[in-house]
Design an enzyme around this catalytic site. Structure first.
Site, PDB file in Angstrom:
ATOM      1  CD  GLU A 292      -6.353  -2.648   0.966  1.00  0.00           C
ATOM      2  OE1 GLU A 292      -5.977  -3.411   1.860  1.00  0.00           O
ATOM      3  OE2 GLU A 292      -6.188  -2.891  -0.246  1.00  0.00           O
TER       4      GLU A 292
ATOM      5  CB  THR B 126      -0.245  -3.046  -3.109  1.00  0.00           C
ATOM      6  OG1 THR B 126      -1.016  -4.221  -3.278  1.00  0.00           O
ATOM      7  CG2 THR B 126      -0.972  -1.875  -3.714  1.00  0.00           C
TER       8      THR B 126
HETATM    9  N1  HSE Z   1      -5.571  -0.029  -7.373  1.00  0.00           N
HETATM   10  C1  HSE Z   1      -4.548  -0.623  -6.583  1.00  0.00           C
HETATM   11  C2  HSE Z   1      -3.275  -0.711  -7.406  1.00  0.00           C
HETATM   12  C3  HSE Z   1      -4.999  -1.983  -6.169  1.00  0.00           C
HETATM   13  O1  HSE Z   1      -3.375  -1.110  -8.561  1.00  0.00           O
HETATM   14  O2  HSE Z   1      -2.213  -0.374  -6.901  1.00  0.00           O
HETATM   15  C4  HSE Z   1      -3.968  -2.753  -5.405  1.00  0.00           C
HETATM   16  O3  HSE Z   1      -4.346  -4.091  -5.265  1.00  0.00           O
END
Ligand code: HSE
Length: 329
Positions: free
Chosen positions: A151, A205
């Site tokens: 990931e 992201t």
């Molecule tokens: N915690 C991560 C973010 C999850 O918010 O960047 C990404 O899907």
């Protein structure tokens, strides 16, 4: 509106016995990796929840070609080192010290860049499919590292498990970006009725992380820490109504990211007007989710959120999933 479209039957056991063909070289193992909600308001990079009924499917088989080869109908990288399922598969093969070639076929059920953990779903499905193909040498917790590491490809090099671990293990996951293999899995004790809206846009992201503040005032950090602990307690005792206010007032991440989602305020208002307990962004967005009071109210909340999210948006009525990646039957 999509409703509760289950791609595969659920299989709650983590170590699965599958009937292998007499010739294992012809075996195709098909695994469903569920979508997930992450952050849940104040829990940036530390909280994630597995979702029922939406996810990616990875089919794994042995191949005469060395290494990991990938096919897919979706517009995703097909090089194993750049694809989360491919990377996960490679890491599982390395862990098993097995040098056979593997072919993966990836069916993306989760729109790319939607905010509900598509890359993580592929990673968990890829890891679990290859593990089952090998005869299940590892249980799920033994594959946490491989899925997290895969990931990392999608998150701009950061190891965070708030999508990858829920997708692999199911349930509500508490995880640490400081030490990602320190996680706790919580079974929710009551049904959580959820609505997820996917606006028609995509946010990567890695991009959505670059806009976050690099430092925050102490008062904001304390506010978020306190909201997180009270929200977690409410989640653990199954009180969704008490969960709501804590989930909706993140002061650090969500305000920065709301600017990337033009329909953010409209969706929030529509969900609350339609009776939702809580509504928030999931992950880096643009998807937003709401907790509904009961099953009856979900379709009204879903319709309101989809309308507010604008043309081309999709809504999903779903629930939390306690099982994670599983064999498709
Ligand atoms: N915690 C991560 C973010 C999850 O918010 O960047 C990404 O899907």
């Amino acid at each position: 509106m999509l409703s509760f479209a289950l791609w595969c039957q659920s299989n709650p056991i983590h170590r699965i016995n599958i009937r292998y063909l007499s010739n294992p070289d012809q075996q195709i193992v098909k695994v469903f990796g569920p979508a997930s909600l992450s952050n849940l308001g104040p829990g940036f990079d530390t909280l994630g929840l597995c979702l029922k009924g939406i996810g990616d499917v990875v089919e794994a088989s042995f191949s005469s070609k060395q290494g990991i080869s990938i096919t897919s109908d979706a517009a995703i990288p097909l090089t194993a080192s750049k694809n989360t399922a491919g990377r996960a598969a490679h890491l599982v093969m390395t862990k098993a010290a097995d040098k056979r070639g593997i072919h993966l076929h990836i069916k993306k059920g989760i729109p790319i860049g939607s905010g509900i953990g598509g890359s993580a779903a592929s990673a968990s499905a890829g890891a679990w499919a290859v593990n089952l193909l090998l005869g299940a040498p590892f249980n799920k917790s033994e594959l946490a590292y491989e899925v997290l590491e895969a990931e990392r490809l999608a998150s701009g090099g950061v190891l965070h498990g708030d999508n990858a671990l829920p997708s692999l293990l199911g349930g509500l996951i508490l995880t640490s970006p400081v030490s990602p293999l320190d996680y706790r899995r919580v079974n929710l004790t009551r049904t959580m009725h959820l609505v997820v809206v996917l606006p028609k846009r995509s946010i990567l992201t890695a991009d959505a992380r670059t806009i976050l503040p690099s430092a925050v005032p102490r008062i904001e950090a304390i506010h978020n820490a306190s909201d997180l602990v009270f929200m977690l307690h409410a989640l653990m005792v199954g009180d969704w109504e008490v969960t709501a206010p804590y989930m909706m007032r993140d002061r650090i991440v969500e305000p920065a990211r709301a600017s990337l989602v033009p329909c953010y305020n409209a969706v929030r208002e529509a969900a609350l007007d339609a009776g939702a307990y809580a509504v928030a962004l999931t992950g880096s967005g643009p998807a937003m989710f709401a907790i509904a009071k009961d099953e009856k109210s979900t379709s009204e909340i879903c319709a309101a959120m989809v309308e507010a999210a604008g043309e081309g948006a999709n809504g999903i009525v779903t629930q939390a999933d306690m099982h994670g990646a599983r064999l498709c039957t």
